[in-house]
Design a protein around this motif. Structure first.
Motif, PDB file in Angstrom:
ATOM      1  N   GLY A  27       0.809  -1.207   0.000  1.00  0.00           N
ATOM      2  CA  GLY A  27       0.000   0.000   0.000  1.00  0.00           C
ATOM      3  C   GLY A  27       0.840   1.253   0.000  1.00  0.00           C
ATOM      4  O   GLY A  27       1.977   1.263  -0.457  1.00  0.00           O
ATOM      5  N   VAL A  28       0.234   2.316   0.520  1.00  0.00           N
ATOM      6  CA  VAL A  28       0.911   3.604   0.618  1.00  0.00           C
ATOM      7  C   VAL A  28       1.208   3.888   2.079  1.00  0.00           C
ATOM      8  O   VAL A  28       0.574   3.328   2.978  1.00  0.00           O
ATOM      9  CB  VAL A  28       0.055   4.745   0.007  1.00  0.00           C
ATOM     10  CG1 VAL A  28      -0.161   4.512  -1.475  1.00  0.00           C
ATOM     11  CG2 VAL A  28      -1.259   4.905   0.727  1.00  0.00           C
ATOM     12  N   PHE A  29       2.187   4.757   2.304  1.00  0.00           N
ATOM     13  CA  PHE A  29       2.489   5.149   3.667  1.00  0.00           C
ATOM     14  C   PHE A  29       2.789   6.638   3.712  1.00  0.00           C
ATOM     15  O   PHE A  29       3.290   7.216   2.760  1.00  0.00           O
ATOM     16  CB  PHE A  29       3.647   4.330   4.265  1.00  0.00           C
ATOM     17  CG  PHE A  29       4.944   4.432   3.506  1.00  0.00           C
ATOM     18  CD1 PHE A  29       5.905   5.367   3.870  1.00  0.00           C
ATOM     19  CD2 PHE A  29       5.219   3.579   2.450  1.00  0.00           C
ATOM     20  CE1 PHE A  29       7.115   5.457   3.189  1.00  0.00           C
ATOM     21  CE2 PHE A  29       6.420   3.652   1.761  1.00  0.00           C
ATOM     22  CZ  PHE A  29       7.369   4.594   2.136  1.00  0.00           C
ATOM     23  N   GLY A  52       4.992   7.499   0.335  1.00  0.00           N
ATOM     24  CA  GLY A  52       5.578   6.469  -0.510  1.00  0.00           C
ATOM     25  C   GLY A  52       4.625   5.314  -0.701  1.00  0.00           C
ATOM     26  O   GLY A  52       3.522   5.294  -0.153  1.00  0.00           O
ATOM     27  N   GLU A  53       5.071   4.339  -1.483  1.00  0.00           N
ATOM     28  CA  GLU A  53       4.287   3.131  -1.712  1.00  0.00           C
ATOM     29  C   GLU A  53       5.217   1.935  -1.793  1.00  0.00           C
ATOM     30  O   GLU A  53       6.392   2.072  -2.144  1.00  0.00           O
ATOM     31  CB  GLU A  53       3.441   3.264  -2.982  1.00  0.00           C
ATOM     32  CG  GLU A  53       4.201   3.492  -4.260  1.00  0.00           C
ATOM     33  CD  GLU A  53       4.666   2.220  -4.969  1.00  0.00           C
ATOM     34  OE1 GLU A  53       4.163   1.136  -4.671  1.00  0.00           O
ATOM     35  OE2 GLU A  53       5.574   2.329  -5.786  1.00  0.00           O
ATOM     36  N   ARG A  94      -0.621   4.765  -8.577  1.00  0.00           N
ATOM     37  CA  ARG A  94      -1.529   5.870  -8.889  1.00  0.00           C
ATOM     38  C   ARG A  94      -1.993   6.567  -7.618  1.00  0.00           C
ATOM     39  O   ARG A  94      -2.036   7.790  -7.534  1.00  0.00           O
ATOM     40  CB  ARG A  94      -2.728   5.343  -9.669  1.00  0.00           C
ATOM     41  CG  ARG A  94      -3.679   6.419 -10.115  1.00  0.00           C
ATOM     42  CD  ARG A  94      -4.825   5.809 -10.903  1.00  0.00           C
ATOM     43  NE  ARG A  94      -5.542   6.811 -11.651  1.00  0.00           N
ATOM     44  CZ  ARG A  94      -6.237   6.553 -12.730  1.00  0.00           C
ATOM     45  NH1 ARG A  94      -6.292   5.327 -13.211  1.00  0.00           N
ATOM     46  NH2 ARG A  94      -6.888   7.520 -13.346  1.00  0.00           N
ATOM     47  N   CYS A  95      -2.327   5.781  -6.618  1.00  0.00           N
ATOM     48  CA  CYS A  95      -2.779   6.321  -5.338  1.00  0.00           C
ATOM     49  C   CYS A  95      -1.668   7.157  -4.691  1.00  0.00           C
ATOM     50  O   CYS A  95      -1.906   8.289  -4.250  1.00  0.00           O
ATOM     51  CB  CYS A  95      -3.193   5.164  -4.444  1.00  0.00           C
ATOM     52  SG  CYS A  95      -3.943   5.651  -2.905  1.00  0.00           S
ATOM     53  N   ALA A  96      -0.451   6.626  -4.664  1.00  0.00           N
ATOM     54  CA  ALA A  96       0.670   7.372  -4.080  1.00  0.00           C
ATOM     55  C   ALA A  96       0.942   8.643  -4.866  1.00  0.00           C
ATOM     56  O   ALA A  96       1.156   9.711  -4.287  1.00  0.00           O
ATOM     57  CB  ALA A  96       1.922   6.495  -4.028  1.00  0.00           C
ATOM     58  N   ALA A  97       0.918   8.556  -6.198  1.00  0.00           N
ATOM     59  CA  ALA A  97       1.171   9.729  -7.032  1.00  0.00           C
ATOM     60  C   ALA A  97       0.132  10.824  -6.780  1.00  0.00           C
ATOM     61  O   ALA A  97       0.471  12.010  -6.704  1.00  0.00           O
ATOM     62  CB  ALA A  97       1.184   9.340  -8.503  1.00  0.00           C
TER      63      ALA A  97
END
Length: 147
Positions: A27-29, A52-53, A94-97
């Motif tokens: 996932g993302v953090f 980050g991811e 995509r989510c992290a970006a």
């Protein structure tokens, strides 16, 4: 161009001293700077340092190559703190970006902050979202906004 809708629940917060307790999910953090109040058990977030991811966020946080940059962004009496959001691997980048582009963390690379190479993305965040916008839209043209 079609808009992608993403919903993300963030969980946490973990102090740096307890980072080994972070789940090893993909996932993302988010990395924050703030102060821990031992009397109340609360963590007061002051700044968003990095997003980050990874396919294993626990490992990424513990071994990240930019950790020294994170530490350099801390103020007096601050320590690192983390939250994570579990994201399926096809949407993780995509989510992290989108999060990076919208929130402009202090230690992310300028190119990651200034460019968004995916189709328009609408995000709704829930859970541990201090210092984050809960609802936003980002697009490759550099526009962002809230519906």
């Amino acid at each position: 161009m079609s808009r992608q809708y993403l919903s993300l629940e963030l969980i946490g917060y973990w102090r740096d001293a307890n980072r080994t307790e972070i789940p090893s999910d993909g996932g993302v953090f988010c990395v924050y700077g703030g102060e821990y109040d031992a009397a109340t058990g609360d963590y007061s977030l002051h700044r968003l340092i990095y997003i980050g991811e990874s396919r294993n966020v626990s490992y990424a946080i513990a071994h990240h190559e930019t950790r020294e940059r994170w530490l350099a962004k801390l103020g007096d009496n601050e320590e690192l703190c983390y939250s994570i959001g579990v994201v399926y691997y096809t949407m993780r980048e995509r989510c992290a970006a989108a999060l990076i582009h919208e929130h402009r963390p202090l230690a992310n690379k300028r190119e990651a902050i200034e460019t968004f190479t995916f189709d328009e993305t609408e995000m709704v965040l829930s859970g541990k979202t201090r210092l984050l916008n809960n609802h936003f839209i980002v697009s490759p043209e550099g526009k962002s906004g809230v519906t």
